[in-house]
Design a protein around this motif. Structure first.
Motif, PDB file in Angstrom:
ATOM      1  N   ARG A   1       0.851  -1.187   0.000  1.00  0.00           N
ATOM      2  CA  ARG A   1       0.000   0.000   0.000  1.00  0.00           C
ATOM      3  C   ARG A   1       0.886   1.236   0.000  1.00  0.00           C
ATOM      4  NH1 ARG A   1      -2.044   3.379   3.896  1.00  0.00           N
ATOM      5  NH2 ARG A   1      -1.277   2.033   5.595  1.00  0.00           N
ATOM      6  N   VAL A   2       0.625   2.141  -0.913  1.00  0.00           N
ATOM      7  CA  VAL A   2       1.385   3.385  -0.984  1.00  0.00           C
ATOM      8  C   VAL A   2       0.428   4.568  -0.889  1.00  0.00           C
ATOM      9  CG1 VAL A   2       3.282   2.408  -2.325  1.00  0.00           C
ATOM     10  CG2 VAL A   2       1.328   3.400  -3.520  1.00  0.00           C
ATOM     11  N   VAL A   3       0.933   5.670  -0.381  1.00  0.00           N
ATOM     12  CA  VAL A   3       0.168   6.914  -0.258  1.00  0.00           C
ATOM     13  C   VAL A   3       0.748   7.908  -1.251  1.00  0.00           C
ATOM     14  CG1 VAL A   3      -0.600   8.749   1.277  1.00  0.00           C
ATOM     15  CG2 VAL A   3      -0.264   6.424   2.169  1.00  0.00           C
ATOM     16  N   VAL A   4      -0.108   8.371  -2.180  1.00  0.00           N
ATOM     17  CA  VAL A   4       0.324   9.235  -3.277  1.00  0.00           C
ATOM     18  C   VAL A   4      -0.415  10.557  -3.191  1.00  0.00           C
ATOM     19  CG1 VAL A   4       0.534   9.435  -5.786  1.00  0.00           C
ATOM     20  CG2 VAL A   4       0.650   7.182  -4.696  1.00  0.00           C
ATOM     21  N   THR A   5       0.271  11.640  -3.502  1.00  0.00           N
ATOM     22  CA  THR A   5      -0.370  12.945  -3.558  1.00  0.00           C
ATOM     23  C   THR A   5      -0.479  13.371  -5.017  1.00  0.00           C
ATOM     24  OG1 THR A   5       0.530  13.571  -1.408  1.00  0.00           O
ATOM     25  CG2 THR A   5      -0.278  15.352  -2.821  1.00  0.00           C
ATOM     26  N   GLY A   6      -1.703  13.411  -5.515  1.00  0.00           N
ATOM     27  CA  GLY A   6      -1.937  13.842  -6.891  1.00  0.00           C
ATOM     28  C   GLY A   6      -1.975  15.353  -6.971  1.00  0.00           C
ATOM     29  N   ALA A   7      -1.387  15.928  -8.004  1.00  0.00           N
ATOM     30  CA  ALA A   7      -1.299  17.380  -8.114  1.00  0.00           C
ATOM     31  C   ALA A   7      -2.206  17.903  -9.221  1.00  0.00           C
ATOM     32  CB  ALA A   7       0.153  17.787  -8.355  1.00  0.00           C
ATOM     33  N   ARG A   8      -1.658  18.105 -10.396  1.00  0.00           N
ATOM     34  CA  ARG A   8      -2.398  18.795 -11.448  1.00  0.00           C
ATOM     35  C   ARG A   8      -3.194  17.815 -12.293  1.00  0.00           C
ATOM     36  NH1 ARG A   8       1.456  22.862 -14.524  1.00  0.00           N
ATOM     37  NH2 ARG A   8      -0.581  23.312 -15.490  1.00  0.00           N
ATOM     38  N   VAL A   9      -4.445  18.174 -12.537  1.00  0.00           N
ATOM     39  CA  VAL A   9      -5.324  17.351 -13.365  1.00  0.00           C
ATOM     40  C   VAL A   9      -4.735  17.233 -14.769  1.00  0.00           C
ATOM     41  CG1 VAL A   9      -7.603  17.267 -14.451  1.00  0.00           C
ATOM     42  CG2 VAL A   9      -7.376  17.932 -12.054  1.00  0.00           C
ATOM     43  N   GLY A  10      -4.773  15.999 -15.297  1.00  0.00           N
ATOM     44  CA  GLY A  10      -4.275  15.764 -16.641  1.00  0.00           C
ATOM     45  C   GLY A  10      -2.816  15.390 -16.705  1.00  0.00           C
ATOM     46  N   GLN A  11      -2.132  15.354 -15.551  1.00  0.00           N
ATOM     47  CA  GLN A  11      -0.722  14.968 -15.527  1.00  0.00           C
ATOM     48  C   GLN A  11      -0.561  13.622 -14.835  1.00  0.00           C
ATOM     49  OE1 GLN A  11       1.635  18.091 -13.792  1.00  0.00           O
ATOM     50  NE2 GLN A  11       1.672  19.265 -15.699  1.00  0.00           N
ATOM     51  N   ALA A  12       0.470  12.912 -15.244  1.00  0.00           N
ATOM     52  CA  ALA A  12       0.783  11.636 -14.622  1.00  0.00           C
ATOM     53  C   ALA A  12       1.669  11.855 -13.399  1.00  0.00           C
ATOM     54  CB  ALA A  12       1.481  10.714 -15.612  1.00  0.00           C
ATOM     55  N   VAL A  13       1.461  11.032 -12.383  1.00  0.00           N
ATOM     56  CA  VAL A  13       2.245  11.090 -11.145  1.00  0.00           C
ATOM     57  C   VAL A  13       2.993   9.769 -10.995  1.00  0.00           C
ATOM     58  CG1 VAL A  13       2.130  11.256  -8.641  1.00  0.00           C
ATOM     59  CG2 VAL A  13       0.602  12.639 -10.042  1.00  0.00           C
ATOM     60  N   ASP A  14       4.291   9.849 -10.817  1.00  0.00           N
ATOM     61  CA  ASP A  14       5.054   8.642 -10.548  1.00  0.00           C
ATOM     62  C   ASP A  14       4.624   8.050  -9.211  1.00  0.00           C
ATOM     63  OD1 ASP A  14       6.523   8.619 -12.840  1.00  0.00           O
ATOM     64  OD2 ASP A  14       8.301   9.584 -11.983  1.00  0.00           O
ATOM     65  N   VAL A  15       4.351   6.770  -9.193  1.00  0.00           N
ATOM     66  CA  VAL A  15       3.947   6.083  -7.964  1.00  0.00           C
ATOM     67  C   VAL A  15       5.122   5.313  -7.370  1.00  0.00           C
ATOM     68  CG1 VAL A  15       2.427   4.337  -6.977  1.00  0.00           C
ATOM     69  CG2 VAL A  15       1.550   5.931  -8.694  1.00  0.00           C
ATOM     70  N   THR A  16       5.788   4.516  -8.172  1.00  0.00           N
ATOM     71  CA  THR A  16       6.955   3.795  -7.659  1.00  0.00           C
ATOM     72  C   THR A  16       7.779   3.231  -8.796  1.00  0.00           C
ATOM     73  OG1 THR A  16       7.695   2.056  -6.121  1.00  0.00           O
ATOM     74  CG2 THR A  16       5.785   1.553  -7.471  1.00  0.00           C
ATOM     75  N   GLY A  17       9.061   3.161  -8.561  1.00  0.00           N
ATOM     76  CA  GLY A  17       9.924   2.372  -9.422  1.00  0.00           C
ATOM     77  C   GLY A  17      10.108   1.017  -8.777  1.00  0.00           C
ATOM     78  N   LEU A  18      10.280  -0.012  -9.567  1.00  0.00           N
ATOM     79  CA  LEU A  18      10.454  -1.377  -9.067  1.00  0.00           C
ATOM     80  C   LEU A  18      11.766  -1.927  -9.598  1.00  0.00           C
ATOM     81  CD1 LEU A  18       6.845  -2.692  -9.807  1.00  0.00           C
ATOM     82  CD2 LEU A  18       7.750  -2.074  -7.554  1.00  0.00           C
ATOM     83  N   LYS A  19      12.478  -2.623  -8.750  1.00  0.00           N
ATOM     84  CA  LYS A  19      13.710  -3.283  -9.174  1.00  0.00           C
ATOM     85  C   LYS A  19      13.741  -4.687  -8.602  1.00  0.00           C
ATOM     86  CE  LYS A  19      18.745  -3.057  -9.209  1.00  0.00           C
ATOM     87  NZ  LYS A  19      19.956  -2.304  -8.785  1.00  0.00           N
ATOM     88  N   LEU A  20      13.898  -5.650  -9.444  1.00  0.00           N
ATOM     89  CA  LEU A  20      14.008  -7.042  -9.044  1.00  0.00           C
ATOM     90  C   LEU A  20      15.441  -7.491  -9.301  1.00  0.00           C
ATOM     91  CD1 LEU A  20      12.549  -9.668  -8.117  1.00  0.00           C
ATOM     92  CD2 LEU A  20      12.171 -10.161 -10.551  1.00  0.00           C
ATOM     93  N   ALA A  21      16.128  -7.918  -8.244  1.00  0.00           N
ATOM     94  CA  ALA A  21      17.515  -8.371  -8.362  1.00  0.00           C
ATOM     95  C   ALA A  21      17.620  -9.794  -7.829  1.00  0.00           C
ATOM     96  CB  ALA A  21      18.451  -7.441  -7.597  1.00  0.00           C
ATOM     97  N   TYR A  22      18.403 -10.633  -8.511  1.00  0.00           N
ATOM     98  CA  TYR A  22      18.538 -12.022  -8.083  1.00  0.00           C
ATOM     99  C   TYR A  22      19.722 -12.677  -8.791  1.00  0.00           C
ATOM    100  CZ  TYR A  22      15.981 -12.720 -12.494  1.00  0.00           C
ATOM    101  OH  TYR A  22      15.581 -12.698 -13.803  1.00  0.00           O
ATOM    102  N   THR A  23      20.111 -13.822  -8.271  1.00  0.00           N
ATOM    103  CA  THR A  23      21.107 -14.646  -8.935  1.00  0.00           C
ATOM    104  C   THR A  23      20.385 -15.596  -9.870  1.00  0.00           C
ATOM    105  OG1 THR A  23      22.584 -14.541  -7.023  1.00  0.00           O
ATOM    106  CG2 THR A  23      22.986 -16.299  -8.618  1.00  0.00           C
ATOM    107  N   ASP A  24      20.626 -15.446 -11.157  1.00  0.00           N
ATOM    108  CA  ASP A  24      19.980 -16.287 -12.163  1.00  0.00           C
ATOM    109  C   ASP A  24      20.784 -17.580 -12.283  1.00  0.00           C
ATOM    110  OD1 ASP A  24      19.095 -17.490 -14.581  1.00  0.00           O
ATOM    111  OD2 ASP A  24      18.336 -15.552 -15.262  1.00  0.00           O
ATOM    112  N   LEU A  25      20.187 -18.683 -11.859  1.00  0.00           N
ATOM    113  CA  LEU A  25      20.896 -19.954 -11.875  1.00  0.00           C
ATOM    114  C   LEU A  25      20.973 -20.557 -13.270  1.00  0.00           C
ATOM    115  CD1 LEU A  25      19.502 -21.550  -8.598  1.00  0.00           C
ATOM    116  CD2 LEU A  25      21.597 -20.236  -8.933  1.00  0.00           C
ATOM    117  N   LEU A  26      20.107 -20.114 -14.186  1.00  0.00           N
ATOM    118  CA  LEU A  26      20.174 -20.605 -15.556  1.00  0.00           C
ATOM    119  C   LEU A  26      21.290 -19.916 -16.327  1.00  0.00           C
ATOM    120  CD1 LEU A  26      16.363 -20.787 -16.454  1.00  0.00           C
ATOM    121  CD2 LEU A  26      17.836 -22.567 -15.486  1.00  0.00           C
ATOM    122  N   LYS A  27      21.522 -18.640 -16.022  1.00  0.00           N
ATOM    123  CA  LYS A  27      22.574 -17.886 -16.702  1.00  0.00           C
ATOM    124  C   LYS A  27      23.848 -17.782 -15.879  1.00  0.00           C
ATOM    125  CE  LYS A  27      19.388 -14.979 -19.389  1.00  0.00           C
ATOM    126  NZ  LYS A  27      19.031 -13.589 -19.762  1.00  0.00           N
TER     127      LYS A  27
END
Length: 478
Positions: free
Chosen positions: A327-353
């Motif tokens: 759950r995230v809390v976002v503050t929307g500003a100007r109508v008609g504009q997009a608001v960044d909510v979150t960046g996601l990063k998945l990191a792992y050791t790839d056993l196939l590669k």
């Protein structure tokens, strides 16, 4: 129930419903002192570009979505859902495994449970191949072990004979059993890509380290050395929170078995998961932009540093699926504009590669002053996933209340869940939550009928296991 209590219960239920279904988006500007919405709504905002269905740069695919891609100005509560799935590897030869099977042989395991554990252990031995390695550890007050060895035909015969000689005695020294299993796996860890401990217990730790903190740290230490821990609770007297923690900190799987006769099936599942691993050291990070705060990651332990929130996940086998809801809390500003909510990063050791892999994604929400647009654009799947995760929190609380003898409180929490899924059905359709409603109905019936300690303990463990799956731990909960 008096009028005040009824009103409070209704208010609590409506608050939960509002949180899941996004009603704060509609009321938040007024509640937080923002400018009221204009009487004449502006034209619909331009549509956001559709995110790719999934992102994958290695053996794990990541799919992310927002419960509300459209929000109104002011503060909004949104749910981010991230689905992860291990790559299928058709026809791949399974990796050799280095295992330690750790069996509780304390007095409480005597009779049927120990005989079934021994039978399951014999079947596990039969599943192994010559290149696999197995150590057999059994503990009561003390610990005895058959040192790890390759599962050649001659050694498999030795293993079966050793299993026959296990008899119940003593207390429950789980820490000593884990340490012995760790030592056995460590002796050959560098020769194997898959190193795993499988712990079985039917009781509370009574000897050795008995406090939860020390035992959880032991699981962390084992994991830090490149080994995973799976835990299987048998019967109704074990500490389910501790056994779940072993699997969580050990990056393995957790199982609850009312009947020890199911052990062989669980061993087979765990062996299959261990031998088809595609990723380990898996970590999901939320990168929160300015103006966005994390409310909570539901059902997972997380750590924060600056604007980054990290969530450790289990090792993944081929086809394994897990889900994270936040759950995230976002503050929307100007109508008609997009608001960044979150960046996601998945990191792992790839056993196939055989290398470290990183996968990224970004989620944004469009700001609109059209209330109908917010509801019309609501993501049905994300709404259901968020409702499940919220219901899992209630289910955990209900199980604890039932354990403490507060049955009415437990039933009220289940009733709140039923209401939440009813409201989710109005968004996603009744078929989307039919199974969830059936689960809540079954929990209610079980809570109502639980009349003795055995029935209460069974209901508690079933509920907590179901909660793990509803949080999104589908592949790591048996």
């Amino acid at each position: 129930m008096n009028k005040t209590t009824t009103l409070l219960a209704l208010t609590g239920g409506l608050a939960l419903t509002a949180l899941v279904l996004g009603l704060p988006q509609l009321t938040a500007p007024l509640l937080h002192g923002a400018t009221p919405l204009p009487a004449q709504p502006s034209p619909p905002p331009p549509a956001l570009p559709s995110p790719p269905p999934s992102t994958s740069q290695g053996s794990l695919a990541m799919t992310s979505r927002l419960s509300h891609p459209y929000i109104i100005p002011g503060r909004s509560d949104l749910f981010v859902t991230v689905d992860l799935q291990g790559q299928e590897v058709p026809g791949a030869k399974r990796s050799p495994v280095n295992l330690a099977l750790i069996i509780d042989r304390s007095g409480s395991m005597s009779g049927y449970k120990l005989e079934q554990a021994k039978q399951a252990a014999r079947q596990l031995v039969k599943m192994l191949k010559d290149e696999d390695r197995l150590a057999i550890v059994h503990y009561g007050s003390d610990v005895k072990s058959l040192p790890g060895m390759r599962a050649t035909p001659a050694n498999r015969e030795r293993m079966v004979q050793y299993i026959e000689g296990i008899w119940d005695e003593g207390g429950t020294n789980i820490s000593a059993g884990l340490l012995a299993g760790q030592a056995q796996v460590e002796a050959a860890r560098s020769d194997y890509r898959v190193n795993r401990l499988i712990l079985i217990s039917d009781g509370q730790p009574t000897e050795g380290s008995t406090d939860a903190g020390s035992l959880q740290q032991l699981a962390k230490d084992i994991r830090a050395q490149g080994m995973t821990v799976s835990s299987i609770g048998v019967g109704t007297d074990f500490n389910e929170d501790l056994m779940q923690a072993f699997a969580e900190y050990g990056a393995g799987a957790y199982g609850f078995l009312e009947d020890a006769g199911q052990l062989a099936t669980i061993f087979q599942k765990d062996l299959q998961q261990a031998t088809t691993q595609v990723a380990r050291n898996v970590e999901l990070s939320f990168e929160l932009p300015e103006g966005v705060t994390l409310g909570e990651v539901l059902g997972y332990r997380s750590s924060s540093a600056g604007n980054t929130v990290r969530v450790a996940l289990p090792d993944f086998s081929a086809g394994q699926a897990e889900r994270v809801v936040a759950r995230v809390v976002v503050t929307g500003a100007r109508v008609g504009q997009a608001v960044d909510v979150t960046g996601l990063k998945l990191a792992y050791t790839d056993l196939l590669k055989d290398k470290t892999v990183g996968t990224t994604a970004r989620l944004s929400a469009m700001v609109t002053d059209r209330r109908e647009e917010v509801l019309a654009r609501q993501d049905k799947d994300a709404t259901v996933f968020a409702t499940r995760a919220r219901s899992a929190q209630n289910l955990q609380k209900a199980a604890e209340a039932l354990k403490l003898g507060r049955k009415d409180e437990a039933k009220q929490l289940i009733q709140q869940n039923q209401q939440m899924f009813h409201e989710a059905a109005s968004v996603a359709g009744a078929p989307a939550v039919a199974a969830d409603m059936a689960e809540q109905d079954a929990a209610m019936a079980e809570y109502e009928s639980a009349g003795n300690a055995y029935e209460v303990n069974t209901a508690v463990k079933r509920s907590k296991t179901q909660a793990l799956k509803s949080f999104g731990r589908m592949g790591s909960t048996y």
